[in-house]
Design an enzyme around this catalytic site. Sequence first.
Site, PDB file in Angstrom:
ATOM      1  N   GLY A   8       0.831  -1.207   0.000  1.00  0.00           N
ATOM      2  CA  GLY A   8       0.000   0.000   0.000  1.00  0.00           C
ATOM      3  C   GLY A   8       0.861   1.251   0.000  1.00  0.00           C
ATOM      4  O   GLY A   8       2.085   1.178  -0.079  1.00  0.00           O
ATOM      5  N   LEU A  12       3.601  -2.226   3.780  1.00  0.00           N
ATOM      6  CA  LEU A  12       3.518  -3.457   2.997  1.00  0.00           C
ATOM      7  C   LEU A  12       3.087  -4.565   3.958  1.00  0.00           C
ATOM      8  O   LEU A  12       3.626  -4.688   5.045  1.00  0.00           O
ATOM      9  CB  LEU A  12       4.891  -3.730   2.398  1.00  0.00           C
ATOM     10  CG  LEU A  12       5.127  -5.009   1.595  1.00  0.00           C
ATOM     11  CD1 LEU A  12       6.250  -4.775   0.586  1.00  0.00           C
ATOM     12  CD2 LEU A  12       5.474  -6.193   2.479  1.00  0.00           C
ATOM     13  N   TYR A  91     -15.898   0.120 -13.847  1.00  0.00           N
ATOM     14  CA  TYR A  91     -15.032   1.066 -14.545  1.00  0.00           C
ATOM     15  C   TYR A  91     -14.999   0.745 -16.052  1.00  0.00           C
ATOM     16  O   TYR A  91     -14.836  -0.419 -16.430  1.00  0.00           O
ATOM     17  CB  TYR A  91     -13.593   0.969 -14.013  1.00  0.00           C
ATOM     18  CG  TYR A  91     -13.249   1.868 -12.836  1.00  0.00           C
ATOM     19  CD1 TYR A  91     -14.197   2.187 -11.863  1.00  0.00           C
ATOM     20  CD2 TYR A  91     -11.963   2.387 -12.693  1.00  0.00           C
ATOM     21  CE1 TYR A  91     -13.860   3.000 -10.784  1.00  0.00           C
ATOM     22  CE2 TYR A  91     -11.621   3.194 -11.610  1.00  0.00           C
ATOM     23  CZ  TYR A  91     -12.577   3.495 -10.658  1.00  0.00           C
ATOM     24  OH  TYR A  91     -12.230   4.290  -9.598  1.00  0.00           O
ATOM     25  N   GLY A  98      -7.603   1.063  -8.541  1.00  0.00           N
ATOM     26  CA  GLY A  98      -6.563   0.557  -7.651  1.00  0.00           C
ATOM     27  C   GLY A  98      -6.737  -0.946  -7.449  1.00  0.00           C
ATOM     28  O   GLY A  98      -7.837  -1.407  -7.153  1.00  0.00           O
ATOM     29  N   ASP A 100      -5.892  -2.792  -5.090  1.00  0.00           N
ATOM     30  CA  ASP A 100      -6.359  -3.178  -3.743  1.00  0.00           C
ATOM     31  C   ASP A 100      -7.883  -3.219  -3.671  1.00  0.00           C
ATOM     32  O   ASP A 100      -8.464  -4.071  -2.995  1.00  0.00           O
ATOM     33  CB  ASP A 100      -5.768  -2.251  -2.668  1.00  0.00           C
ATOM     34  CG  ASP A 100      -6.012  -0.763  -2.913  1.00  0.00           C
ATOM     35  OD1 ASP A 100      -6.482  -0.382  -4.006  1.00  0.00           O
ATOM     36  OD2 ASP A 100      -5.716   0.026  -1.989  1.00  0.00           O
TER      37      ASP A 100
END
Length: 244
Positions: A8, A12, A91, A98, A100
């Site tokens: 991130g 990490l 999207y 992202g 994540d």
Amino acid sequence: MKLVIDAGNTRLKWQVLSGERVTASGACLMERQELAESLAPILAQVRAIAITTVIAEDRRDELSSALTELTGLVPRFHWSEAARGGLRNSYAAPERMGADRWHGMYGAWLRLAGSFVLVDAGSAVTVDYVTAQGVHRGGYILPGKAMMLRGLRQDVARVGFDADELHSVAPGRATSECVHHGLWWMWQAMVQRLEREALERNVDQIVVTGGDATDLLALGLTAIHLPDLVLEGVAAIDQEIYGL
Ligand SMILES: Nc1ncnc2c1ncn2[C@@H]1O[C@H](COP(=O)(O)OP(=O)(O)OP(=O)(O)O)[C@@H](O)[C@H]1O
Ligand SMILES: CC(C)(CO)[C@@H](O)C(=O)NCCC(=O)O
Ligand SMILES: [K+]
């Protein structure tokens, strides 16, 4: 053994998997030395590396070469996708989302039945709505808690305050109180809004993850706390593609 990493913007996080079982885990900053120390006890066992990350390209390349130096392996990076296993990204350019967020949603999608809203309270806060049919309805990106405090510290001249957090929503009577109570007040508002929207949109479950998830729970959010959800999601995808 497989090493799974969530890199991130702040920290990490890693896990070692033997089959589907987590046998070791840790967290560190992204620096080479810290990473080497954190991973030292498990390095000899690692046979493959799967990564989800939202860091910038230069730092990503550094991370990749540091891992290759340590293990002799080339890490496999996983990114956001248009669809997987019944989960569909909203999207138009899924690769811009992202990783994540996608991996967290996929982790929740595999674990839960019904619709959910996933709140990842990390360096930034993300909120993503997914229907029971696996359709991503869209989401929100907000500044994270540490970022909000840093913004006040750096960008306004006359607001100095203590590092100690104050968990109260009472109106403050000194700068430190005004700042910390203000932050808590704002997060409480976020909790209330989340609960209201979950009802209005017929969301079955609120799921929380990320370094600041416990704050949301402390403020009374009724949610399932899955701290390792992003790692779980990317581990599942790596397994689907490359096997155990
Ligand atoms: N040991 C820690 N180090 C740094 N931040 C921590 C720690 N423990 C909890 N936090 C909190 O976690 C937040 C960062 O969350 P997390 O570790 O999930 O971030 P990240 O994965 O780097 O973020 P992102 O993926 O959003 O870039 C910070 O706002 C901080 O308040
Ligand atoms: C929003 C963060 C920073 C949360 O970690 C990350 O998911 C990210 O960098 N996203 C890219 C932009 C997007 O998701 O649309
Ligand atoms: K994160």
